[in-house]
Design a protein around this motif. Structure first.
Motif, mmCIF file in Angstrom:
data_model
loop_
_atom_site.group_PDB
_atom_site.id
_atom_site.type_symbol
_atom_site.label_atom_id
_atom_site.label_comp_id
_atom_site.label_asym_id
_atom_site.label_seq_id
_atom_site.Cartn_x
_atom_site.Cartn_y
_atom_site.Cartn_z
ATOM 1 N N VAL A 28 7.487 7.545 7.471
ATOM 2 C CA VAL A 28 7.558 6.835 6.189
ATOM 3 C C VAL A 28 9.002 6.741 5.709
ATOM 4 N N ASN A 64 11.250 3.419 5.052
ATOM 5 C CA ASN A 64 11.879 3.143 3.760
ATOM 6 C C ASN A 64 13.353 2.787 3.913
ATOM 7 N N THR A 68 -3.389 -1.816 0.628
ATOM 8 C CA THR A 68 -2.266 -2.761 0.613
ATOM 9 C C THR A 68 -2.703 -4.215 0.681
ATOM 10 N N SER A 123 0.965 6.041 -2.344
ATOM 11 C CA SER A 123 -0.368 6.257 -1.793
ATOM 12 C C SER A 123 -0.393 7.570 -1.020
ATOM 13 N N MET A 129 -0.947 9.828 2.418
ATOM 14 C CA MET A 129 -0.420 9.617 3.758
ATOM 15 C C MET A 129 -1.365 8.815 4.660
ATOM 16 N N LEU A 137 -0.968 5.167 3.732
ATOM 17 C CA LEU A 137 0.353 4.675 4.130
ATOM 18 C C LEU A 137 0.407 4.440 5.625
ATOM 19 N N GLN A 138 -0.187 5.343 6.392
ATOM 20 C CA GLN A 138 -0.173 5.199 7.840
ATOM 21 C C GLN A 138 -0.940 3.949 8.275
ATOM 22 N N SER A 180 -1.359 1.308 6.637
ATOM 23 C CA SER A 180 -0.731 0.084 6.119
ATOM 24 C C SER A 180 0.441 -0.382 6.956
ATOM 25 N N GLY A 228 7.456 3.043 0.771
ATOM 26 C CA GLY A 228 6.261 3.821 0.495
ATOM 27 C C GLY A 228 6.594 5.234 0.064
ATOM 28 N N PRO A 248 4.708 8.833 -0.546
ATOM 29 C CA PRO A 248 3.437 9.526 -0.349
ATOM 30 C C PRO A 248 3.121 10.490 -1.492
#
Length: 521
Positions: free
Chosen positions: A65, A69, A137, A156, A158, A161-162, A164, A177, A179
């Motif tokens: 993540v 970013n 998302t 969000s 983890m 996020l993964q 997405s 993102g 977490p």
């Protein structure tokens, strides 16, 4: 395939989180990685960084993540606050005291102060952010595609996020993102200092500020209204009126949109009059080719309306098509640009006309033969027709925006592969549409694959295929799994498109075309 079996942990120690954030920023800057980047490469980058720090894979996904970013940081920073979305999860609310209502998009905060959501939303909206409290998302990607926003800061857990990474990367959505500190569906927590730091991130850079494709698409559509066309068509004779009617007719305006995207991506100073003229030139040529294609294929309808040769006769249709070609060249010759750009524009457009006519001629000749074309012959036709139409649209915009020759060569190759991929996708869609069985001529690539496959079977005579009905041929294609073979070709050429886009130095056009690819394929 993204693995979801790993333990998706976030460091609880703020010092460790800060250390990993700092190291990820240094690592991405040192490696000079440009977005977008797929999950597999992000995973490899994160693993290398953790090994460099002497750490195990306990926080691998958290580091993924962070690397993502940092790769997007400059693009998000260049996006004005009022073109960003702050996406918060509903699980931040206090489930015991929350007074919020829900609608189709998500939570409507009541401002009860029982949780930090109201405070965060207030700060974000004061900066100019669009805000949304919802899960996943899908809505965020949709808002980008609609043109409402250009970048996302999303909070969000983890696992979300993964999941997405893939859709966000495919749509080339600039996103950062954050977490949640621990996974769960209610009463979770967040590093709010980190969030506020990212929310205030702003560093203007016109060279990488994302283009809103959807907003530009609306602008391009406005070029082809009765009112706007008066600036380009003012003679008032019947031929010109029919030409204007054809320009106003439906369609997605993809070609003039590509021209505008390329022009705006490279131009140091955008001139709205030049942009409008470039879009008009490309659409004149495009609509002329459609009129002539409808004649050559004897099609009855275009955009759910009778074709021009059906309503006004073949001679009139030929003449209107010719008029639009002449109009396009006249507008091109009158472009207010330097002589070098004008000469190169004329060369590219005239070469494109020759290639398009050559491809159309090859297609017509093959249709008149008893033997079906080979796969290689069709691929070449796809390049000369669909690929060439995309190529001239991109090159005309890029040349007049001041693109370097190396960038133009990349766009040429991208257009070739795009033309092939687009036509294969169309064939597959036609074949798999149960509601519109259609004739086999609607998916010639699958027919070519079938011919090649049956040619390997000595026990089957290709001449016998001529006796089969359309439904029988479709069943034969399904039995021979021709569509699966076509899927492999499609993936091959879509991947070739992405490889060319990754070579582009112009990040604005790269991201715009990535987004377009994501929507189409």
């Amino acid at each position: 395939m993204i693995k979801t079996q790993r333990l998706l942990k976030v460091p609880q120690d703020v010092k460790l989180r800060s250390l990993l954030r700092k190291e990820a920023a240094l690592f991405v800057a040192r490696e000079k990685i440009r977005p977008p980047v797929g999950f597999v490469r992000l995973q490899n980058l994160a693993a290398v960084l953790l090994r460099h720090l002497g750490m195990d894979d306990e926080y691998l996904d958290f580091t993924i993540v962070l690397c993502g970013n940092e790769i997007w940081r400059d693009v998000v920073a260049a996006t004005p606050f009022d073109r960003r979305l702050l996406l918060l999860p509903q699980c931040l609310k206090n489930t015991q005291t929350c007074q919020a209502d829900m609608d189709s998009l998500g939570l409507i905060c009541a401002g009860c102060k029982a949780c930090p959501i109201d405070s965060v939303l207030t700060k974000a909206e004061a900066l100019g952010y669009t805000t949304l409290v919802a899960e996943g998302t899908t809505v965020a990607v949709g808002l980008v595609e609609e043109g409402a926003i250009d970048a996302v800061i999303g909070v969000s857990c983890m696992p979300v996020l993964q999941r997405s990474f893939e859709p966000v990367s495919r749509a080339a959505v600039p996103v950062m993102g954050l977490p949640l500190l621990f996974n769960g569906c209610e009463n979770t927590n967040l590093d709010y200092g980190w969030l506020f730091e990212e929310m205030h991130l702003l560093k203007q850079n016109a060279a990488i500020q994302p283009l809103s494709v959807s907003l530009l698409k609306d602008q391009v559509q406005d070029y082809f209204t009765e009112f706007t066309l008066q600036d380009f068509f003012c003679a008032g004779n019947e031929t010109e009126k029919l030409a204007k009617r054809m320009l106003m007719a439906g369609g997605q305006r993809i070609r003039p949109l590509l021209t505008v995207l390329a022009y705006r991506s490279y131009a140091r100073e955008v001139r709205e009059d030049l942009q409008a003229a470039l879009a008009m030139i490309i659409e004149c040529f495009h609509k002329a080719s459609l009129i002539h294609d409808d004649l050559e294929d004897d099609d009855d309808y275009r955009y759910n309306q009778e074709t021009l040769h059906k309503t006004h006769g073949i001679p009139v249709a030929v003449n209107v098509g010719d008029y639009l070609v002449g109009k396009g060249y006249r507008l091109l010759a009158s472009l207010p640009v330097d002589p070098v750009a004008l000469a190169e524009s004329l060369r590219v457009v005239s070469s494109s006309h020759l290639n398009l006519a050559t491809g159309q001629g090859a297609d017509l000749m093959l249709n008149g033969q008893s033997q079906a074309p080979s796969v290689d012959e069709l691929l070449q036709i796809f390049i000369q027709k669909t690929g060439e139409a995309v190529k001239v649209a991109l090159l005309l915009g890029a040349i007049n925006g001041g693109a370097e020759p190396a960038e133009l060569r990349i766009l040429e190759t991208f257009a070739d592969w795009f033309g092939i991929a687009y036509q294969i996708r169309d064939d597959l869609n036609e074949f798999r549409d149960d509601h519109q069985p259609g004739h086999t001529r609607h998916f010639p690539f699958l027919m070519a694959l079938l011919n090649e496959k049956l040619a390997e079977n000595e026990g089957y005579r290709l001449q016998e295929m001529a006796k089969l009905s359309s439904n029988e041929l479709r069943r034969l294609m399904s039995d021979e799994k021709v569509d699966v073979h076509a899927d492999a070709f499609l993936k091959l050429y879509v991947d070739k498109c992405y490889r060319e886009l990754d070579r582009l130095q112009n990040l604005k056009l790269k991201l715009s075309l990535y987004g377009l690819m994501g929507k189409i394929f």
